[in-house]
Design a protein around this motif. Structure first.
Motif, PDB file in Angstrom:
ATOM      1  N   ASP A  80       1.446   1.877  -4.163  1.00 34.21           N
ATOM      2  CA  ASP A  80       1.143   2.255  -5.543  1.00 34.21           C
ATOM      3  C   ASP A  80       2.432   2.283  -6.364  1.00 34.21           C
ATOM      4  O   ASP A  80       2.469   1.802  -7.498  1.00 34.21           O
ATOM      5  CB  ASP A  80       0.462   3.620  -5.580  1.00 34.21           C
ATOM      6  N   GLY A  81       3.499   2.805  -5.779  1.00 33.73           N
ATOM      7  CA  GLY A  81       4.782   2.838  -6.468  1.00 33.73           C
ATOM      8  C   GLY A  81       5.337   1.445  -6.726  1.00 33.73           C
ATOM      9  O   GLY A  81       5.873   1.170  -7.801  1.00 33.73           O
ATOM     10  N   VAL A  82       5.212   0.559  -5.738  1.00 29.38           N
ATOM     11  CA  VAL A  82       5.682  -0.819  -5.900  1.00 29.38           C
ATOM     12  C   VAL A  82       4.944  -1.506  -7.046  1.00 29.38           C
ATOM     13  O   VAL A  82       5.553  -2.148  -7.918  1.00 29.38           O
ATOM     14  CB  VAL A  82       5.493  -1.616  -4.588  1.00 29.38           C
ATOM     15  N   VAL A  83       3.623  -1.363  -7.045  1.00 27.74           N
ATOM     16  CA  VAL A  83       2.812  -2.002  -8.090  1.00 27.74           C
ATOM     17  C   VAL A  83       3.151  -1.418  -9.460  1.00 27.74           C
ATOM     18  O   VAL A  83       3.237  -2.156 -10.454  1.00 27.74           O
ATOM     19  CB  VAL A  83       1.307  -1.844  -7.783  1.00 27.74           C
ATOM     20  N   ARG A  84       3.376  -0.112  -9.538  1.00 29.63           N
ATOM     21  CA  ARG A  84       3.692   0.523 -10.830  1.00 29.63           C
ATOM     22  C   ARG A  84       5.009   0.004 -11.386  1.00 29.63           C
ATOM     23  O   ARG A  84       5.152  -0.157 -12.606  1.00 29.63           O
ATOM     24  CB  ARG A  84       3.758   2.046 -10.672  1.00 29.63           C
ATOM     25  N   ILE A  85       5.981  -0.252 -10.511  1.00 26.68           N
ATOM     26  CA  ILE A  85       7.258  -0.805 -10.974  1.00 26.68           C
ATOM     27  C   ILE A  85       7.044  -2.171 -11.621  1.00 26.68           C
ATOM     28  O   ILE A  85       7.577  -2.468 -12.696  1.00 26.68           O
ATOM     29  CB  ILE A  85       8.262  -0.910  -9.801  1.00 26.68           C
ATOM     30  N   ILE A  86       6.237  -3.012 -10.970  1.00 24.78           N
ATOM     31  CA  ILE A  86       5.972  -4.353 -11.509  1.00 24.78           C
ATOM     32  C   ILE A  86       5.181  -4.260 -12.810  1.00 24.78           C
ATOM     33  O   ILE A  86       5.491  -4.952 -13.788  1.00 24.78           O
ATOM     34  CB  ILE A  86       5.214  -5.202 -10.469  1.00 24.78           C
ATOM     35  N   SER A 104      11.456 -13.871 -13.601  1.00 25.60           N
ATOM     36  CA  SER A 104      11.418 -12.707 -12.715  1.00 25.60           C
ATOM     37  C   SER A 104      10.082 -12.587 -11.995  1.00 25.60           C
ATOM     38  O   SER A 104      10.021 -12.215 -10.818  1.00 25.60           O
ATOM     39  CB  SER A 104      11.696 -11.425 -13.510  1.00 25.60           C
ATOM     40  N   LEU A 105       9.002 -12.919 -12.677  1.00 27.83           N
ATOM     41  CA  LEU A 105       7.681 -12.791 -12.064  1.00 27.83           C
ATOM     42  C   LEU A 105       7.456 -13.812 -10.965  1.00 27.83           C
ATOM     43  O   LEU A 105       6.607 -13.604 -10.089  1.00 27.83           O
ATOM     44  CB  LEU A 105       6.591 -12.901 -13.130  1.00 27.83           C
ATOM     45  N   VAL A 106       8.194 -14.919 -10.985  1.00 31.99           N
ATOM     46  CA  VAL A 106       8.129 -15.859  -9.868  1.00 31.99           C
ATOM     47  C   VAL A 106       8.588 -15.164  -8.593  1.00 31.99           C
ATOM     48  O   VAL A 106       8.048 -15.388  -7.507  1.00 31.99           O
ATOM     49  CB  VAL A 106       9.015 -17.100 -10.147  1.00 31.99           C
ATOM     50  N   GLU A 107       9.579 -14.299  -8.728  1.00 31.82           N
ATOM     51  CA  GLU A 107      10.084 -13.549  -7.581  1.00 31.82           C
ATOM     52  C   GLU A 107       9.172 -12.378  -7.230  1.00 31.82           C
ATOM     53  O   GLU A 107       8.928 -12.093  -6.054  1.00 31.82           O
ATOM     54  CB  GLU A 107      11.499 -13.031  -7.884  1.00 31.82           C
ATOM     55  N   TYR A 108       8.636 -11.690  -8.236  1.00 32.95           N
ATOM     56  CA  TYR A 108       7.838 -10.486  -8.003  1.00 32.95           C
ATOM     57  C   TYR A 108       6.417 -10.784  -7.520  1.00 32.95           C
ATOM     58  O   TYR A 108       5.905 -10.094  -6.644  1.00 32.95           O
ATOM     59  CB  TYR A 108       7.740  -9.654  -9.287  1.00 32.95           C
ATOM     60  N   ILE A 109       5.771 -11.759  -8.126  1.00 31.96           N
ATOM     61  CA  ILE A 109       4.360 -12.017  -7.829  1.00 31.96           C
ATOM     62  C   ILE A 109       4.259 -13.158  -6.824  1.00 31.96           C
ATOM     63  O   ILE A 109       4.192 -14.331  -7.173  1.00 31.96           O
ATOM     64  CB  ILE A 109       3.567 -12.358  -9.111  1.00 31.96           C
ATOM     65  N   LYS A 150      -2.037 -11.368  -1.598  1.00 31.46           N
ATOM     66  CA  LYS A 150      -3.033 -11.423  -0.520  1.00 31.46           C
ATOM     67  C   LYS A 150      -3.142 -10.091   0.200  1.00 31.46           C
ATOM     68  O   LYS A 150      -4.247  -9.628   0.520  1.00 31.46           O
ATOM     69  CB  LYS A 150      -2.658 -12.538   0.461  1.00 31.46           C
ATOM     70  N   ASP A 151      -1.988  -9.467   0.470  1.00 36.07           N
ATOM     71  CA  ASP A 151      -2.019  -8.171   1.150  1.00 36.07           C
ATOM     72  C   ASP A 151      -2.649  -7.090   0.279  1.00 36.07           C
ATOM     73  O   ASP A 151      -3.403  -6.243   0.769  1.00 36.07           O
ATOM     74  CB  ASP A 151      -0.605  -7.758   1.558  1.00 36.07           C
ATOM     75  N   LEU A 152      -2.337  -7.104  -1.005  1.00 30.76           N
ATOM     76  CA  LEU A 152      -2.938  -6.126  -1.913  1.00 30.76           C
ATOM     77  C   LEU A 152      -4.453  -6.304  -1.980  1.00 30.76           C
ATOM     78  O   LEU A 152      -5.207  -5.327  -1.923  1.00 30.76           O
ATOM     79  CB  LEU A 152      -2.348  -6.262  -3.322  1.00 30.76           C
ATOM     80  N   ASN A 202      -6.418  -5.138  -8.417  1.00 35.85           N
ATOM     81  CA  ASN A 202      -7.106  -5.314  -9.696  1.00 35.85           C
ATOM     82  C   ASN A 202      -6.255  -4.824 -10.867  1.00 35.85           C
ATOM     83  O   ASN A 202      -6.282  -5.404 -11.950  1.00 35.85           O
ATOM     84  CB  ASN A 202      -8.449  -4.584  -9.680  1.00 35.85           C
ATOM     85  N   ILE A 203      -5.494  -3.743 -10.642  1.00 34.40           N
ATOM     86  CA  ILE A 203      -4.600  -3.253 -11.695  1.00 34.40           C
ATOM     87  C   ILE A 203      -3.554  -4.297 -12.028  1.00 34.40           C
ATOM     88  O   ILE A 203      -3.316  -4.630 -13.198  1.00 34.40           O
ATOM     89  CB  ILE A 203      -3.920  -1.937 -11.250  1.00 34.40           C
ATOM     90  N   LEU A 204      -2.912  -4.843 -10.995  1.00 38.01           N
ATOM     91  CA  LEU A 204      -1.866  -5.842 -11.210  1.00 38.01           C
ATOM     92  C   LEU A 204      -2.442  -7.115 -11.805  1.00 38.01           C
ATOM     93  O   LEU A 204      -1.859  -7.694 -12.734  1.00 38.01           O
ATOM     94  CB  LEU A 204      -1.160  -6.135  -9.885  1.00 38.01           C
ATOM     95  N   LYS A 205      -3.577  -7.548 -11.301  1.00 39.89           N
ATOM     96  CA  LYS A 205      -4.225  -8.753 -11.827  1.00 39.89           C
ATOM     97  C   LYS A 205      -4.593  -8.565 -13.292  1.00 39.89           C
ATOM     98  O   LYS A 205      -4.414  -9.478 -14.114  1.00 39.89           O
ATOM     99  CB  LYS A 205      -5.485  -9.044 -11.006  1.00 39.89           C
ATOM    100  N   GLY A 206      -5.085  -7.390 -13.642  1.00 36.82           N
ATOM    101  CA  GLY A 206      -5.463  -7.113 -15.023  1.00 36.82           C
ATOM    102  C   GLY A 206      -4.273  -7.143 -15.964  1.00 36.82           C
ATOM    103  O   GLY A 206      -4.363  -7.667 -17.083  1.00 36.82           O
TER     104      GLY A 206
END
Length: 220
Positions: free
Chosen positions: A57-63, A95-100, A106-108, A117-121
């Motif tokens: 959750d913390g990792v996704v929130r940073i992104i 930067s998103l090439v590196e992050y996403i 797939k793991d998420l 779904n949060i990140l995809k949205g």
């Protein structure tokens, strides 16, 4: 009474982990592995994170926070805004090439669909925001009349290809050279000839330097 957990301390620990999670995925990681990447004891880690889901959750929130920061800057629509925002959008796209990565998504999707779904949205919201920016530039006569969806598709496909180790080795080039060339390509492609002066290339040089260092560290 325990002292409250400082958000900045959590973020520092997550940033030590985030490169490995993004590159290799996280399904295989145990909490012991996570503590090792964070360079803290298991006991210390549990002071900040209650579970693996809490870590992710913390990792996704940073992104998510990184993506949404760009949107907050979209408040001025005079011509100078287009040059500045073009460069900021370029920086974020790289930067998103590196992050996403495929491994992360797939793991998420498999383990934490709500976070997926949060990140995809947020990514979909960013796409719509970018499309509005490109359309506005065309309407104001600043950008060339090209299909704005192609611009996003180009970033999605071409950036992934030219920043890959395979591409760099095959073409005997560096990530810094590739990013500089891609930036110039996008600028010439997007801005009309009489509007190129809106873009101050001096501002992008330190950005490309920083992005190159991040990519090189990730490849080590």
């Amino acid at each position: 009474m325990n002292a409250p957990v400082r958000p900045d301390a959590r973020t520092k620990l997550l940033k030590k982990l985030i490169v490995s999670v993004i590159r290799d995925g996280f399904q295989h990681l145990r909490m012991d592995d996570i503590a090792k990447y964070m360079d803290v004891s298991r006991a210390t880690m549990y002071k900040y994170f209650s579970s693996k889901e809490d870590v992710m959750d913390g990792v996704v929130r940073i992104i998510v926070d990184y993506i949404e920061r760009l949107e907050e800057r979209n408040h001025n629509e005079d011509e100078s805004y287009f040059g500045v925002w073009f460069q900021q959008l370029f920086e974020q796209s790289v930067s998103l090439v590196e992050y996403i990565t495929d491994a992360l998504m797939k793991d998420l999707q498999a383990a934490y669909p709500d976070l997926y779904n949060i990140l995809k949205g947020v990514l979909q919201k960013r796409e719509q925001h970018s499309l509005r920016f490109y359309r506005l530039g065309k309407d104001k006569g600043i950008f060339n009349a090209i299909n704005e969806k192609f611009i996003l598709l180009q970033d999605d496909l071409l950036l992934h290809e030219i920043t890959s180790v395979k591409y760099l080795l095959y073409n005997h080039t560096t990530i810094k050279e590739v990013l500089h060339d891609y930036y110039q390509f996008k600028k010439m492609q997007l801005f009309k000839a009489d509007k190129l002066s809106l873009v101050d290339d001096a501002n992008i040089n330190p950005v490309i330097e920083q992005l190159s260092e991040k990519f090189n560290r990730a490849l080590m």
